[in-house]
Design an enzyme around this catalytic site. Structure first.
Site, short mmCIF file in Angstrom:
data_model
loop_
_atom_site.label_atom_id
_atom_site.label_comp_id
_atom_site.label_asym_id
_atom_site.label_seq_id
_atom_site.Cartn_x
_atom_site.Cartn_y
_atom_site.Cartn_z
N HIS A 17 0.84 -1.21 0.00
CA HIS A 17 0.00 0.00 0.00
C HIS A 17 0.87 1.26 0.00
O HIS A 17 0.61 2.22 -0.73
CB HIS A 17 -0.90 0.05 1.25
CG HIS A 17 -1.94 -1.02 1.33
ND1 HIS A 17 -2.06 -1.85 2.42
CD2 HIS A 17 -2.92 -1.39 0.47
CE1 HIS A 17 -3.08 -2.68 2.23
NE2 HIS A 17 -3.61 -2.43 1.04
N LYS A 41 -16.86 -6.52 7.96
CA LYS A 41 -15.62 -7.31 7.80
C LYS A 41 -15.29 -8.03 9.09
O LYS A 41 -15.18 -7.42 10.15
CB LYS A 41 -14.46 -6.39 7.39
CG LYS A 41 -14.37 -6.26 5.88
CD LYS A 41 -12.95 -6.36 5.37
CE LYS A 41 -12.97 -6.51 3.86
NZ LYS A 41 -11.68 -6.32 3.23
N ARG A 97 -1.85 -6.00 -8.07
CA ARG A 97 -0.72 -6.88 -7.76
C ARG A 97 -0.53 -7.93 -8.83
O ARG A 97 0.59 -8.32 -9.15
CB ARG A 97 -0.94 -7.58 -6.42
CG ARG A 97 -0.87 -6.67 -5.23
CD ARG A 97 -1.44 -7.33 -4.02
NE ARG A 97 -2.84 -7.67 -4.24
CZ ARG A 97 -3.67 -8.13 -3.32
NH1 ARG A 97 -3.21 -8.37 -2.11
NH2 ARG A 97 -4.92 -8.40 -3.59
N SER A 135 -3.17 -7.96 3.01
CA SER A 135 -3.46 -7.69 4.42
C SER A 135 -3.96 -8.94 5.12
O SER A 135 -3.65 -9.18 6.29
CB SER A 135 -4.51 -6.58 4.54
OG SER A 135 -4.01 -5.39 4.02
O1 PNS Z 1 -8.93 -2.68 0.24
P1 PNS Z 1 -10.22 -3.20 -0.28
O2 PNS Z 1 -11.00 -3.86 0.82
O3 PNS Z 1 -10.02 -4.07 -1.49
O4 PNS Z 1 -11.06 -1.92 -0.75
C1 PNS Z 1 -12.33 -2.05 -1.34
C2 PNS Z 1 -13.00 -0.66 -1.48
C3 PNS Z 1 -13.04 0.05 -0.14
C4 PNS Z 1 -12.23 0.18 -2.47
C5 PNS Z 1 -14.45 -0.88 -2.02
O5 PNS Z 1 -15.08 -1.88 -1.28
C6 PNS Z 1 -15.28 0.38 -1.98
O6 PNS Z 1 -15.06 1.31 -2.74
N1 PNS Z 1 -16.26 0.41 -1.05
C7 PNS Z 1 -17.10 1.56 -0.82
C8 PNS Z 1 -18.53 1.32 -1.34
C9 PNS Z 1 -18.60 1.62 -2.80
O7 PNS Z 1 -18.28 2.70 -3.26
N2 PNS Z 1 -19.06 0.64 -3.59
C10 PNS Z 1 -19.17 0.76 -5.00
C11 PNS Z 1 -17.80 0.61 -5.63
S1 PNS Z 1 -17.90 -0.54 -6.92
#
Ligand code: PNS
Length: 167
Positions: A17, A41, A97, A135
């Site tokens: 990150h 989560k 990645r 993570s």
């Molecule tokens: O690190 P992660 O858990 O892969 O991040 C995922 C994240 C936070 C980027 C994604 O779940 C997100 O954007 N969540 C917020 C809700 C949202 O906007 N959903 C629509 C996006 S497709």
């Protein structure tokens, strides 16, 4: 002023990150790490408030002061694009990645663009030496008392080892 949001769970933040953040600061004037509040989560390594604190500490220890001054860390809930609007950000940053990340990231990028055409997504290929990192693996290793000091910043490794086995 070009502002980018780098959204994620960052539970915990890894060197992968931080590598993405560093490269984003070369492209954008300000980078906002948006830490998603996600009560669904299971078994977080750190509660969200503490996560922000740990990330701020990690950034302070990792980046030169003039770069750290252009990075914000904030909690958000709801849609990433709404958080972008709130922060006047016109870009979303994500790391890739491996090819296995691509499909879900592509879907997210298209969805976000549909929701907010003014916000574009930029991908950085995570540095090769960090491309194996996740993570969830870090959490698993730490839960079994393994050494994660090569994978996460000192601020994270210290807290995880203080906590000991069985997160
Ligand atoms: O690190 P992660 O858990 O892969 O991040 C995922 C994240 C936070 C980027 C994604 O779940 C997100 O954007 N969540 C917020 C809700 C949202 O906007 N959903 C629509 C996006 S497709």
């Amino acid at each position: 002023m070009k502002i980018a949001v780098y959204p994620g769970s960052f539970d915990p933040i890894t060197f992968g990150h931080l590598d993405v953040v560093l490269r984003a600061t070369a492209l954008f004037d300000r980078v906002v790490l948006g830490v998603l509040v996600n009560p669904q989560k299971a078994t977080p390594a750190f509660p969200t408030e503490e996560r922000v604190q740990v990330i701020q500490e990690a950034i302070g220890g990792f980046f030169p002061a003039e770069v750290a001054a252009r990075i914000d860390v904030e909690l958000f809930d709801g849609l990433t694009v709404e958080f972008c609007r709130h922060r006047d950000a016109t870009f979303i940053v994500r790391g890739l990645r491996a090819i296995s990340d691509f499909e879900s990231e592509l879907q997210m990028a298209h969805t976000n663009r549909k929701l907010a055409p003014e916000v574009d997504t930029v991908f950085f290929m995570t540095a090769l030496e960090h491309s194996y990192l996740s993570s969830s693996l870090v959490k698993e290793i730490a839960a079994f008392g393994g050494d994660v000091s090569q994978m996460v910043p000192e601020a994270v490794a210290r807290r995880l080892s203080e906590r000991g086995r069985g997160l």
